[in-house]
Design a protein around this motif. Structure first.
Motif, mmCIF file in Angstrom:
data_model
loop_
_atom_site.group_PDB
_atom_site.id
_atom_site.type_symbol
_atom_site.label_atom_id
_atom_site.label_comp_id
_atom_site.label_asym_id
_atom_site.label_seq_id
_atom_site.Cartn_x
_atom_site.Cartn_y
_atom_site.Cartn_z
ATOM 1 N N ALA A 151 1.079 -1.053 -0.117
ATOM 2 C CA ALA A 151 0.047 -0.082 -0.108
ATOM 3 C C ALA A 151 0.905 1.520 -0.389
ATOM 4 C CB ALA A 151 -0.726 0.278 1.373
ATOM 5 N N GLY A 152 0.600 1.978 -0.390
ATOM 6 C CA GLY A 152 1.332 3.533 -0.959
ATOM 7 C C GLY A 152 1.593 3.857 0.303
ATOM 8 N N TYR A 153 0.941 3.658 1.468
ATOM 9 C CA TYR A 153 0.810 4.043 2.982
ATOM 10 C C TYR A 153 2.029 3.850 3.636
ATOM 11 C CZ TYR A 153 -2.483 0.950 3.986
ATOM 12 O OH TYR A 153 -3.875 -0.264 4.229
ATOM 13 N N LEU A 154 1.980 2.785 3.692
ATOM 14 C CA LEU A 154 3.093 1.808 4.065
ATOM 15 C C LEU A 154 4.803 2.725 4.085
ATOM 16 C CD1 LEU A 154 2.173 -1.741 3.578
ATOM 17 C CD2 LEU A 154 1.436 -0.753 5.659
ATOM 18 N N LEU B 132 13.254 8.957 -1.381
ATOM 19 C CA LEU B 132 11.785 8.706 -2.240
ATOM 20 C C LEU B 132 10.995 9.267 -2.224
ATOM 21 C CD1 LEU B 132 12.662 4.946 -1.951
ATOM 22 C CD2 LEU B 132 13.286 7.071 -4.184
ATOM 23 N N SER B 133 10.390 9.548 -3.633
ATOM 24 C CA SER B 133 8.669 9.854 -3.459
ATOM 25 C C SER B 133 7.693 9.396 -3.060
ATOM 26 C CB SER B 133 8.537 10.869 -5.276
ATOM 27 O OG SER B 133 8.278 9.536 -5.830
ATOM 28 N N SER B 134 6.490 10.009 -2.932
ATOM 29 C CA SER B 134 5.545 8.538 -2.864
ATOM 30 C C SER B 134 5.469 7.657 -4.015
ATOM 31 C CB SER B 134 4.306 9.416 -2.379
ATOM 32 O OG SER B 134 3.779 10.766 -3.768
ATOM 33 N N GLY B 135 5.063 7.913 -5.649
ATOM 34 C CA GLY B 135 5.230 6.847 -6.347
ATOM 35 C C GLY B 135 6.121 5.967 -6.202
ATOM 36 N N GLN B 136 7.682 6.872 -5.784
ATOM 37 C CA GLN B 136 8.770 5.639 -5.938
ATOM 38 C C GLN B 136 8.321 4.266 -4.765
ATOM 39 O OE1 GLN B 136 11.785 8.802 -5.953
ATOM 40 N NE2 GLN B 136 11.851 8.395 -7.979
ATOM 41 N N ARG B 137 7.834 4.965 -3.847
ATOM 42 C CA ARG B 137 7.792 4.738 -2.275
ATOM 43 C C ARG B 137 6.800 2.840 -2.674
ATOM 44 N NH1 ARG B 137 7.766 9.242 0.342
ATOM 45 N NH2 ARG B 137 6.319 9.222 0.536
ATOM 46 N N THR B 138 6.069 3.704 -3.472
ATOM 47 C CA THR B 138 4.634 2.691 -3.793
ATOM 48 C C THR B 138 5.764 1.357 -4.806
ATOM 49 O OG1 THR B 138 3.038 4.623 -3.749
ATOM 50 C CG2 THR B 138 2.448 2.352 -4.507
ATOM 51 N N VAL C 76 8.434 0.669 -5.080
ATOM 52 C CA VAL C 76 9.208 -0.250 -3.892
ATOM 53 C C VAL C 76 8.866 -1.027 -3.346
ATOM 54 C CG1 VAL C 76 11.033 -0.466 -2.319
ATOM 55 C CG2 VAL C 76 11.163 1.272 -4.387
ATOM 56 N N GLY C 77 7.819 -0.852 -2.891
ATOM 57 C CA GLY C 77 6.509 -1.734 -1.786
ATOM 58 C C GLY C 77 5.975 -2.921 -2.297
ATOM 59 N N ILE C 78 5.401 -2.297 -3.813
ATOM 60 C CA ILE C 78 5.176 -3.244 -4.590
ATOM 61 C C ILE C 78 6.213 -4.872 -5.283
ATOM 62 C CG2 ILE C 78 4.399 -4.251 -7.025
ATOM 63 C CD1 ILE C 78 2.831 -1.211 -6.427
ATOM 64 N N VAL C 79 7.498 -4.044 -5.123
ATOM 65 C CA VAL C 79 8.609 -5.007 -5.300
ATOM 66 C C VAL C 79 9.041 -6.179 -4.224
ATOM 67 C CG1 VAL C 79 11.364 -5.264 -5.973
ATOM 68 C CG2 VAL C 79 9.194 -3.445 -7.131
ATOM 69 N N ARG C 80 8.899 -5.536 -3.260
ATOM 70 C CA ARG C 80 9.076 -6.035 -1.865
ATOM 71 C C ARG C 80 7.749 -6.925 -2.135
ATOM 72 N NH1 ARG C 80 5.083 -6.281 1.712
ATOM 73 N NH2 ARG C 80 5.433 -3.703 1.521
ATOM 74 N N ALA C 81 6.815 -6.647 -2.007
ATOM 75 C CA ALA C 81 5.463 -8.209 -1.836
ATOM 76 C C ALA C 81 6.044 -8.683 -3.195
ATOM 77 C CB ALA C 81 4.149 -7.008 -1.790
ATOM 78 N N CYS C 82 6.510 -8.449 -3.754
ATOM 79 C CA CYS C 82 6.499 -9.625 -4.837
ATOM 80 C C CYS C 82 7.383 -10.910 -4.849
ATOM 81 C CB CYS C 82 6.266 -9.130 -6.829
ATOM 82 S SG CYS C 82 4.575 -7.590 -6.533
ATOM 83 N N LEU C 83 8.630 -10.005 -4.153
ATOM 84 C CA LEU C 83 9.554 -10.773 -4.241
ATOM 85 C C LEU C 83 9.752 -12.049 -3.540
ATOM 86 C CD1 LEU C 83 12.271 -8.427 -1.997
ATOM 87 C CD2 LEU C 83 12.304 -9.006 -4.171
ATOM 88 N N LEU D 76 -1.844 -11.516 -4.663
ATOM 89 C CA LEU D 76 -1.342 -10.067 -4.374
ATOM 90 C C LEU D 76 -2.519 -8.572 -3.987
ATOM 91 C CD1 LEU D 76 1.658 -7.801 -4.355
ATOM 92 C CD2 LEU D 76 0.888 -7.229 -6.786
ATOM 93 N N VAL D 77 -2.547 -8.772 -2.906
ATOM 94 C CA VAL D 77 -3.466 -7.588 -2.714
ATOM 95 C C VAL D 77 -2.738 -5.966 -1.922
ATOM 96 C CG1 VAL D 77 -4.730 -7.062 -0.178
ATOM 97 C CG2 VAL D 77 -4.103 -9.562 -0.726
ATOM 98 N N LEU D 78 -3.373 -5.422 -3.482
ATOM 99 C CA LEU D 78 -2.834 -3.764 -3.090
ATOM 100 C C LEU D 78 -4.037 -2.860 -2.063
ATOM 101 C CD1 LEU D 78 -0.634 -4.078 -6.599
ATOM 102 C CD2 LEU D 78 -1.054 -4.000 -4.628
ATOM 103 N N ASP D 79 -3.665 -1.692 -1.648
ATOM 104 C CA ASP D 79 -4.963 -1.359 -0.941
ATOM 105 C C ASP D 79 -4.778 0.673 -1.259
ATOM 106 O OD1 ASP D 79 -6.898 0.199 0.090
ATOM 107 O OD2 ASP D 79 -5.093 -0.358 2.651
ATOM 108 N N GLU D 80 -5.360 0.678 -2.181
ATOM 109 C CA GLU D 80 -4.895 1.966 -2.925
ATOM 110 C C GLU D 80 -3.361 1.977 -3.670
ATOM 111 O OE1 GLU D 80 -7.749 4.070 -3.604
ATOM 112 O OE2 GLU D 80 -8.889 3.261 -2.181
ATOM 113 N N PRO D 81 -2.758 1.163 -5.123
ATOM 114 C CA PRO D 81 -2.054 1.183 -4.913
ATOM 115 C C PRO D 81 -1.364 2.824 -5.925
ATOM 116 C CG PRO D 81 -3.335 0.072 -6.514
ATOM 117 C CD PRO D 81 -4.163 0.250 -5.242
ATOM 118 N N THR D 82 -2.320 3.206 -6.289
ATOM 119 C CA THR D 82 -2.355 4.397 -7.404
ATOM 120 C C THR D 82 -2.700 5.637 -6.696
ATOM 121 O OG1 THR D 82 -3.938 3.981 -9.022
ATOM 122 C CG2 THR D 82 -1.787 2.664 -9.176
#
Length: 229
Positions: free
Chosen positions: A83-86, A134-140, A142-149, A155-161
């Motif tokens: 999620a973008g807020y993590l 990192l910008s908020s978009g870049q953090r998002t 990176v977070g998705i990359v982390r979730a998919c390692l 894959l569960v995404l909460d408001e990803p964009t």
């Protein structure tokens, strides 16, 4: 077709109010499903029960046939969440952060998975960046990359964009669509943005007052609820 997620009859009440009232969610391998609905519809509570973060008052969640109630850890191993807020660790470089999670996931050598994930979302240039840079978009991203390692089946995404620039949001969508098509990863995503849902998902569950009130293709749901704009 393999059933990756099957949630049946989920119920959760808070102070006599049923936030979720008998929700069923089924997602198959490679399928992209969105949970849509107004604030207070029960999306977040449903997501938290699917993730195993809260226990339902009634109902059952199975991930790849593994009962969350009987083996929560085994079910969780098959799920990735972002999620973008993590937050990201502020004193670590992106590669260090991803390496740490790769080891938490039990990957003996996480570097190939890290390189593949950074390339999929076109952020290889961020590998040596520090979290605060990192910008908020870049953090998002990176977070998705982390979730998919660990190559999760779901894959569960909460408001990803949410609140992302259009170009970054497009990169998120492109990477996710490629992941689902190439890896057979099932996607469950929440959003308030009907346009985003139409671009990212192939099926929508519309929640209202804790219940699924519509289930179908994005265009049909948009037409039914007059939110196609």
């Amino acid at each position: 077709m393999e059933t990756v997620l099957e949630a049946r009859g989920l119920v959760k009440a808070y102070k006599r109010v049923r936030a979720v009232d008998g929700v069923d969610v089924t997602v198959h391998a490679g399928e992209r499903v969105a949970l849509l609905g107004p604030n207070g519809a029960g999306k977040t509570t449903t997501l938290l029960m699917i993730l195993g973060a809260i226990e339902p008052d009634a109902g059952e969640v199975e991930v790849c046939g593994v009962s969350q109630r009987r083996s929560r850890s085994a079910a969780a191993e098959r799920i990735g969440f972002a999620a973008g807020y993590l937050p990201l660790a502020g004193e670590m470089r992106v590669r260090e952060y991803l390496t740490m999670f790769g080891r938490i996931y039990g990957i003996p050598d996480p570097q190939p998975a890290i390189d593949a994930g950074l390339a999929r979302f076109r952020i290889e240039h961020l590998a040596d960046a520090m979290g605060p840079q990192l910008s908020s978009g870049q953090r998002t991203l990176v977070g998705i990359v982390r979730a998919c390692l660990h190559r999760p089946r779901l894959l569960v995404l909460d408001e990803p964009t949410a609140s992302l620039d259009p170009d970054v949001a497009a990169r998120v969508r492109e990477g996710i669509l490629d992941l689902c098509a190439s890896e057979g990863t099932a996607l469950l995503v929440t959003s308030h943005d009907m346009r985003e849902v139409e671009l990212l998902s192939e099926r929508v569950l519309f929640l209202s007052q804790g219940r699924v009130v519509a289930d179908g293709p994005p265009a049909a749901i948009a037409a039914q609820f007059e939110r196609a704009d």
